[in-house]
Design a protein around this motif. Structure first.
Motif, PDB file in Angstrom:
ATOM      1  N   ASP A  91       0.800  -1.220   0.000  1.00  0.00           N
ATOM      2  CA  ASP A  91       0.000   0.000   0.000  1.00  0.00           C
ATOM      3  C   ASP A  91       0.834   1.273   0.000  1.00  0.00           C
ATOM      4  N   LEU A 156      -5.681   6.151   2.089  1.00  0.00           N
ATOM      5  CA  LEU A 156      -5.653   4.688   1.980  1.00  0.00           C
ATOM      6  C   LEU A 156      -7.043   4.100   1.772  1.00  0.00           C
ATOM      7  N   LYS A 159      -8.766   4.203  -2.087  1.00  0.00           N
ATOM      8  CA  LYS A 159      -8.179   3.466  -3.203  1.00  0.00           C
ATOM      9  C   LYS A 159      -9.259   3.126  -4.231  1.00  0.00           C
TER      10      LYS A 159
END
Length: 182
Positions: A91, A156, A159
């Protein structure tokens, strides 16, 4: 008046990498404490190479100077807090963005410093399922760290979708940022 000496073990309360901030540009912080309290102040290392502050002067001046030293140490510590967490290495690229654009936006928007450190060993605990993880350290004051962590979390979790953080000039971004300050 007789002079006395007071030793303060600054190494117990302030990381050695922050001693420069304690001293100040061209010794300005030390000079202010010395001048205001009419004492002599210096930093020395003991036999174990630990930094200590030595204050020399009349008894009541020492107490006042020590109070100023403690206040300065507290201020420096509050400005230099760190929050460390781990995340899967897969990530990191998404978080950083092309040429570091996304992480730089987060840094500029929240006024934090973000460092990544890859752990070369695989972990076999339930949290990472044997994947390689990266340690992420976010540095700043408490409020800046909270804003930075929120921006990282939002990045995050976004996405595959566009977010209001894509363009920090939008009104929605400003409102969201102000909301996180409350």
């Amino acid at each position: 008046m007789d002079s006395e000496i007071l030793n303060y073990p600054i190494h117990r309360f302030l990381d050695s990498s922050l001693l420069g901030q304690f001293i100040g540009p061209e010794g300005s912080n030390i000079y202010k404490i010395e001048k205001y309290n009419k004492v002599a102040l210096d930093i020395w290392k003991n036999d174990e190479e630990n930094s200590n502050v030595r204050i020399t002067g009349p008894y009541w001046n020492l107490k006042s100077a020590l109070n100023d030293v403690l206040e300065l140490v507290s201020t420096i510590r509050n400005k230099n807090q760190r929050y460390k967490f781990e995340m899967p290495s897969k990530d990191i690229g998404f978080l950083i963005g092309k040429n570091g654009a996304k992480i730089n936006e987060i840094k500029l928007s929240s006024n934090v410093d973000v460092h990544f450190e890859r752990n070369n060993e695989n972990r076999d605990n339930g949290e990472t399922d044997g994947r390689v993880v990266v340690s992420v350290t976010v540095s700043g004051n408490y409020q800046q760290i909270l804003i930075g962590l929120r921006l990282i979390y939002d990045r995050l979790t976004s996405k595959g979708q566009k977010t209001l953080y894509e363009d920090p000039r939008t009104r929605q971004f400003a409102e969201s940022l102000m909301e996180s300050l409350d």
